[in-house]
Design an enzyme around this catalytic site. Structure first.
Site, PDB file in Angstrom:
ATOM      1  N   ASP A 110       0.831  -1.199   0.000  1.00  2.00           N
ATOM      2  CA  ASP A 110       0.000   0.000   0.000  1.00  2.00           C
ATOM      3  C   ASP A 110       0.867   1.251   0.000  1.00  2.00           C
ATOM      4  O   ASP A 110       1.691   1.445   0.895  1.00  2.00           O
ATOM      5  CB  ASP A 110      -0.912  -0.001   1.226  1.00  2.00           C
ATOM      6  CG  ASP A 110      -1.886   1.159   1.212  1.00  2.00           C
ATOM      7  OD1 ASP A 110      -2.881   1.092   0.464  1.00  2.00           O
ATOM      8  OD2 ASP A 110      -1.651   2.145   1.946  1.00  2.00           O
TER       9      ASP A 110
ATOM     10  N   TYR B   1       2.711  10.277   0.726  1.00  2.03           N
ATOM     11  CA  TYR B   1       3.765   9.830   1.623  1.00  2.03           C
ATOM     12  C   TYR B   1       5.158  10.198   1.124  1.00  2.03           C
ATOM     13  O   TYR B   1       6.133  10.119   1.877  1.00  2.03           O
ATOM     14  CB  TYR B   1       3.682   8.306   1.825  1.00  2.03           C
ATOM     15  CG  TYR B   1       2.337   7.803   2.298  1.00  2.03           C
ATOM     16  CD1 TYR B   1       1.416   8.646   2.915  1.00  2.03           C
ATOM     17  CD2 TYR B   1       1.977   6.478   2.124  1.00  2.03           C
ATOM     18  CE1 TYR B   1       0.177   8.178   3.335  1.00  2.03           C
ATOM     19  CE2 TYR B   1       0.741   5.994   2.544  1.00  2.03           C
ATOM     20  CZ  TYR B   1      -0.153   6.855   3.149  1.00  2.03           C
ATOM     21  OH  TYR B   1      -1.377   6.396   3.557  1.00  2.03           O
TER      22      TYR B   1
ATOM     23  N   LYS C  65      -2.451   6.117  -4.348  1.00  5.99           N
ATOM     24  CA  LYS C  65      -3.610   6.967  -4.120  1.00  5.99           C
ATOM     25  C   LYS C  65      -3.440   8.340  -4.770  1.00  5.99           C
ATOM     26  O   LYS C  65      -2.347   8.920  -4.741  1.00  5.99           O
ATOM     27  CB  LYS C  65      -3.850   7.144  -2.615  1.00  5.99           C
ATOM     28  CG  LYS C  65      -3.942   5.838  -1.853  1.00  5.99           C
ATOM     29  CD  LYS C  65      -4.151   6.072  -0.374  1.00  5.99           C
ATOM     30  CE  LYS C  65      -4.012   4.785   0.410  1.00  5.99           C
ATOM     31  NZ  LYS C  65      -2.603   4.357   0.541  1.00  5.99           N
TER      32      LYS C  65
ATOM     33  N   HIS D 200      -7.779   9.336  -2.575  1.00  9.43           N
ATOM     34  CA  HIS D 200      -7.311   9.299  -1.185  1.00  9.43           C
ATOM     35  C   HIS D 200      -8.345   9.866  -0.208  1.00  9.43           C
ATOM     36  O   HIS D 200      -8.563   9.318   0.880  1.00  9.43           O
ATOM     37  CB  HIS D 200      -5.993  10.058  -1.064  1.00  9.43           C
ATOM     38  CG  HIS D 200      -5.152   9.656   0.089  1.00  9.43           C
ATOM     39  ND1 HIS D 200      -3.777   9.733   0.084  1.00  9.43           N
ATOM     40  CD2 HIS D 200      -5.467   9.173   1.318  1.00  9.43           C
ATOM     41  CE1 HIS D 200      -3.294   9.309   1.241  1.00  9.43           C
ATOM     42  NE2 HIS D 200      -4.307   8.977   2.011  1.00  9.43           N
TER      43      HIS D 200
END
Length: 286
Positions: A33, A38, A67, A100
């Site tokens: 994932d 990030y 995402k 997201h």
């Protein structure tokens, strides 16, 4: 989708994520994932590429998720955002691409564009329009499936009832653990053929309380000779919920996958569900 996924932490030190994903793949994880937000997809890509080159795993054996961030909700930006993630991950396609969050932010270089009042500046986008661009990614072969994250039942219902819906969301990724059981939302999704993926399944410190220190969880773990984390992962699996424990610690990554040799009792499940506090810890970004 596999029932257990290795999540990539967004607050890890440089190099930690690459090593964590390598350890995870070696341990048997095949569901990875990721997310643009990030800012570690390049490290994840290096780990995936390394393990493929070593012959540990083939690309088709992996299920890689990323995402779409909120500043890319304009239909004209969705493809470029996906391509950016693919380039960082060194992949030709994603197995699953998620919206997201349902809300869009002002496009630009800032992940969280703030106004003078300190509030995030929204965009004038509608996630129903964003979804059309997501569907186009499947048609183009850039992604195999699409889904959503952090959608409530009303938002998901709007999407599922979209008149010209071409592709149904595969999953709704939500915060979920015994302190936030999400029973109604999980039931809503599963009744409509949308799988649920749980992030933050291990909870975390909040208001001086840590989920894994809860006496009920400690008791159940002791009874099964398992760790509290293993109990929390197993809890979601027995609800038919895909679970994403995040860690960069090799021993914990390996521990979190050792959950296929025991089963929680019906009473265990009832006791864990009874811990619900509707305690949400995830706020933007998550």
């Amino acid at each position: 989708m596999t029932s257990l996924c290795q999540g990539a932490r967004n607050n890890a030190c440089p190099g930690e994520v690459t090593r964590a994903v390598e350890v995870a793949i070696d341990a048997g994880y095949r569901h990875i994932d990721c997310a643009y937000l990030y800012h570690n997809e390049k490290e994840i890509g290096e780990a995936i590429s390394s393990k493929i080159q070593e012959g540990v795993v083939k690309r088709e054996e992996l299920f890689v998720v990323s995402k779409l961030w909120c500043t890319y909700h304009k239909k004209s930006l969705v493809k470029s955002a996906c391509l950016e993630s693919l380039n960082a991950l060194k992949l030709d396609y994603l197995d699953l691409y998620l919206i997201h969050w349902p809300m869009g932010f002002k496009s630009g270089d800032q992940d969280l564009p703030l106004g003078d009042n300190g509030m995030v500046i929204p965009s004038d986008t509608n996630f129903l329009d964003t979804w059309e661009a997501m569907e186009d990614l499947v048609v183009l072969g850039l992604v195999k499936a699409i889904g959503v994250s952090n959608f409530n039942s009303d938002q998901l219902d709007r999407l599922l009832k979209k008149p010209d819906l071409r592709i149904k969301p595969l999953t709704n990724q939500i915060e979920c653990n015994p302190y936030l059981t999400q029973e109604k939302l999980i039931g809503f999704c599963q009744d409509r053929g949308v799988t649920v993926t749980a992030y933050r399944p291990l909870g975390g410190p909040s208001q001086g309380v840590d989920l894994m220190d809860d006496p009920v969880i400690q008791r159940i773990a002791s009874a099964h000779q398992k760790s509290p984390a293993q109990v929390l992962v197993r809890f979601q699996m027995q609800r038919n919920v895909v679970v994403i424990p995040k860690s960069v610690t090799p021993s914990r990554i390996q521990e979190n996958i050792q959950v296929f040799d025991f089963e929680l009792t019906e009473q265990d499940m009832k006791d864990l569900l009874a811990l619900d506090r509707n305690l949400r810890q995830a706020t933007l970004p998550a």
